[in-house]
Motif scaffolding. Structure first.
Motif, PDB file in Angstrom:
ATOM      1  N   ARG A  14      19.004 -13.469 -58.579  1.00 41.58           N
ATOM      2  CA  ARG A  14      18.739 -14.284 -59.446  1.00 41.58           C
ATOM      3  C   ARG A  14      17.767 -15.660 -59.457  1.00 41.58           C
ATOM      4  O   ARG A  14      16.861 -15.793 -60.245  1.00 41.58           O
ATOM      5  CB  ARG A  14      20.001 -14.921 -60.250  1.00 41.58           C
ATOM      6  N   VAL A  15      18.097 -16.265 -58.284  1.00 43.62           N
ATOM      7  CA  VAL A  15      17.224 -17.479 -57.903  1.00 43.62           C
ATOM      8  C   VAL A  15      15.733 -17.000 -57.959  1.00 43.62           C
ATOM      9  O   VAL A  15      14.779 -17.756 -58.670  1.00 43.62           O
ATOM     10  CB  VAL A  15      17.659 -18.103 -56.980  1.00 43.62           C
ATOM     11  N   PRO A  16      15.329 -16.041 -56.956  1.00 43.88           N
ATOM     12  CA  PRO A  16      14.059 -15.724 -56.976  1.00 43.88           C
ATOM     13  C   PRO A  16      13.427 -15.108 -58.267  1.00 43.88           C
ATOM     14  O   PRO A  16      12.212 -15.604 -58.586  1.00 43.88           O
ATOM     15  CB  PRO A  16      13.838 -14.749 -55.882  1.00 43.88           C
ATOM     16  N   ARG A  17      14.133 -14.478 -58.916  1.00 47.39           N
ATOM     17  CA  ARG A  17      13.745 -14.040 -60.291  1.00 47.39           C
ATOM     18  C   ARG A  17      13.429 -15.097 -61.262  1.00 47.39           C
ATOM     19  O   ARG A  17      12.352 -14.971 -61.744  1.00 47.39           O
ATOM     20  CB  ARG A  17      14.624 -12.904 -60.726  1.00 47.39           C
ATOM     21  N   VAL A  49      12.859 -14.441 -48.606  1.00 50.54           N
ATOM     22  CA  VAL A  49      13.392 -13.910 -47.273  1.00 50.54           C
ATOM     23  C   VAL A  49      14.917 -14.281 -47.408  1.00 50.54           C
ATOM     24  O   VAL A  49      15.314 -15.203 -47.381  1.00 50.54           O
ATOM     25  CB  VAL A  49      12.816 -14.656 -46.146  1.00 50.54           C
ATOM     26  N   TRP A  50      15.682 -13.312 -47.489  1.00 50.48           N
ATOM     27  CA  TRP A  50      17.114 -13.351 -47.153  1.00 50.48           C
ATOM     28  C   TRP A  50      17.908 -12.786 -46.095  1.00 50.48           C
ATOM     29  O   TRP A  50      17.597 -11.617 -45.691  1.00 50.48           O
ATOM     30  CB  TRP A  50      17.686 -12.303 -48.678  1.00 50.48           C
ATOM     31  N   LEU A 108       9.847 -18.504 -50.333  1.00 47.34           N
ATOM     32  CA  LEU A 108      11.075 -19.037 -51.315  1.00 47.34           C
ATOM     33  C   LEU A 108      12.271 -18.756 -50.615  1.00 47.34           C
ATOM     34  O   LEU A 108      12.721 -17.794 -50.238  1.00 47.34           O
ATOM     35  CB  LEU A 108      10.975 -18.297 -52.382  1.00 47.34           C
ATOM     36  N   ASP A 109      13.125 -19.870 -50.385  1.00 47.15           N
ATOM     37  CA  ASP A 109      14.502 -19.920 -49.914  1.00 47.15           C
ATOM     38  C   ASP A 109      15.676 -20.410 -50.869  1.00 47.15           C
ATOM     39  O   ASP A 109      16.723 -20.423 -50.763  1.00 47.15           O
ATOM     40  CB  ASP A 109      14.484 -20.469 -48.492  1.00 47.15           C
ATOM     41  N   GLY A 110      14.986 -20.754 -51.987  1.00 45.82           N
ATOM     42  CA  GLY A 110      16.062 -21.139 -53.266  1.00 45.82           C
ATOM     43  C   GLY A 110      16.103 -22.852 -53.312  1.00 45.82           C
ATOM     44  O   GLY A 110      16.818 -23.340 -54.078  1.00 45.82           O
ATOM     45  N   ALA A 133      19.124 -31.417 -44.791  1.00 46.79           N
ATOM     46  CA  ALA A 133      19.282 -30.189 -44.459  1.00 46.79           C
ATOM     47  C   ALA A 133      18.871 -29.197 -45.162  1.00 46.79           C
ATOM     48  O   ALA A 133      18.829 -29.218 -46.582  1.00 46.79           O
ATOM     49  CB  ALA A 133      21.226 -30.050 -44.451  1.00 46.79           C
ATOM     50  N   GLY A 134      18.494 -28.118 -44.720  1.00 50.71           N
ATOM     51  CA  GLY A 134      17.857 -27.040 -45.338  1.00 50.71           C
ATOM     52  C   GLY A 134      16.206 -27.171 -45.377  1.00 50.71           C
ATOM     53  O   GLY A 134      15.643 -28.497 -44.949  1.00 50.71           O
ATOM     54  N   GLY A 135      15.595 -26.198 -45.849  1.00 49.46           N
ATOM     55  CA  GLY A 135      14.088 -26.237 -46.082  1.00 49.46           C
ATOM     56  C   GLY A 135      13.510 -25.765 -44.967  1.00 49.46           C
ATOM     57  O   GLY A 135      13.963 -25.737 -43.617  1.00 49.46           O
TER      58      GLY A 135
END
Length: 301
Positions: A63-66, A38-39, A9-11, A114-116
């Motif tokens: 917050r996002v992963p929770r 992974v942060w 998970l990256d949000g 972009a992202g992912g």
């Protein structure tokens, strides 16, 4: 130790779709699921910036992963779900986490955007250095997308699964790829479509112009080799309805076409022991970027 289905998970929207897919897969397998967030800490100058300050960083880190985990638990009450947060680089952390997993599930936006996980070198590095199967799921993927429409054409997750599609190279080692594909098809009960793309050797081309019958003979030989390669797997999984297709032309193009009616596409990746580089092969690379269904990459010797 019971192995689990791990979702990275990256949000992003695609990684949330991957987590939902992982929960459905965990239920099919009767396994627990682990969400790994992974942060990668921000450089201090960015962390001090007005729009990227401590509160924003805390929001994405906690917050996002929770909230993602809480939502998945509500939607998949029969699946045991845990969450782990790890600080570091995703390309280095996720292959390590996957060592104790049944499979690793990541989000993918393909070639654009972009992202992912699959954009740039991060996703390729994870795939190239992970020896358990890695499944890539695109943003917006829904449970109903894996199933046939209902009798009036409405998408539904209550209907039969669409087939699993697998691409194999019968001149190489295909056992690990076929084992994964047959198992997935057996779980889903939606059948298996085996795609083998082949090309004429260069020294045949001029002869084919003079004698078109060579084309038919070589086609029969390729089809016979595919039938032989599948014979042991048909006996092992008699309940799986198998459709085998040996086609002249690009294997990647045939797989991308077949993916439009698939619940899952399975491709292989040869394991390379070199510590540097992210080589996943041209066919797998093309399928990852262009297939519309989730793609499973299975490592093999």
């Amino acid at each position: 130790m019971v192995r689990s289905v791990v979702a990275g998970l990256d949000g992003s929207h695609e990684s949330r779709a991957a987590a939902e897919w992982a929960a459905r897969e965990a239920k099919l397998r009767g396994l627990p699921m682990k969400i790994v967030h992974v942060w990668e800490p921000m450089p201090e100058p960015l962390a001090q910036a007005h729009l990227l300050g401590k509160e924003t960083e805390a929001h994405w880190r906690e917050r996002v992963p929770r909230e993602t985990a809480d939502g998945i638990k509500l939607r998949h009450p029969g699946v045991e779900i845990t969450m782990e947060q790890i600080s570091g680089r995703a390309g280095e952390v996720l292959p390590e986490v996957a060592e104790d997993a049944e499979l690793l599930v990541l989000g993918s936006r393909g070639m654009s955007g972009a992202g992912g996980f699959l954009v740039g070198s991060v996703g390729h590095a994870v795939i190239a250095h992970t020896e358990v199967p890695v499944v890539l799921v695109r943003a917006g993927e829904q449970a109903a997308d894996e199933h046939e429409p209902d009798p009036v054409g409405i998408p539904s997750a209550a209907t039969r699964f669409q087939p699993v599609v697998v691409g194999i190279d019968i001149s190489g080692s295909a056992d690990a790829v076929l084992a994964f594909a047959f198992e997935e098809a057996d779980r889903r009960g939606g059948g298996l479509e085996v795609v083998h793309g082949w090309s004429f050797p260069p020294y045949y081309v001029y002869g084919l112009v003079a004698d078109p019958e060579w084309h038919d003979e070589i086609s029969r030989q390729q089809a016979a080799r595919l039938t032989e390669a599948l014979s042991v797997w048909r006996r092992k999984y008699p309940s799986v309805d198998v459709v085998a297709q040996s086609r002249l032309g690009s294997a990647a193009d045939h797989l991308v076409d077949a993916a439009r009616g698939a619940s899952l596409v399975v491709v292989g990746r040869r394991i390379r022991r070199r510590p540097f580089g992210a080589h996943i092969g041209p066919v797998t690379h093309a399928v990852l970027h262009h297939a519309t269904a989730p793609v499973a990459v299975v490592a093999h010797d």
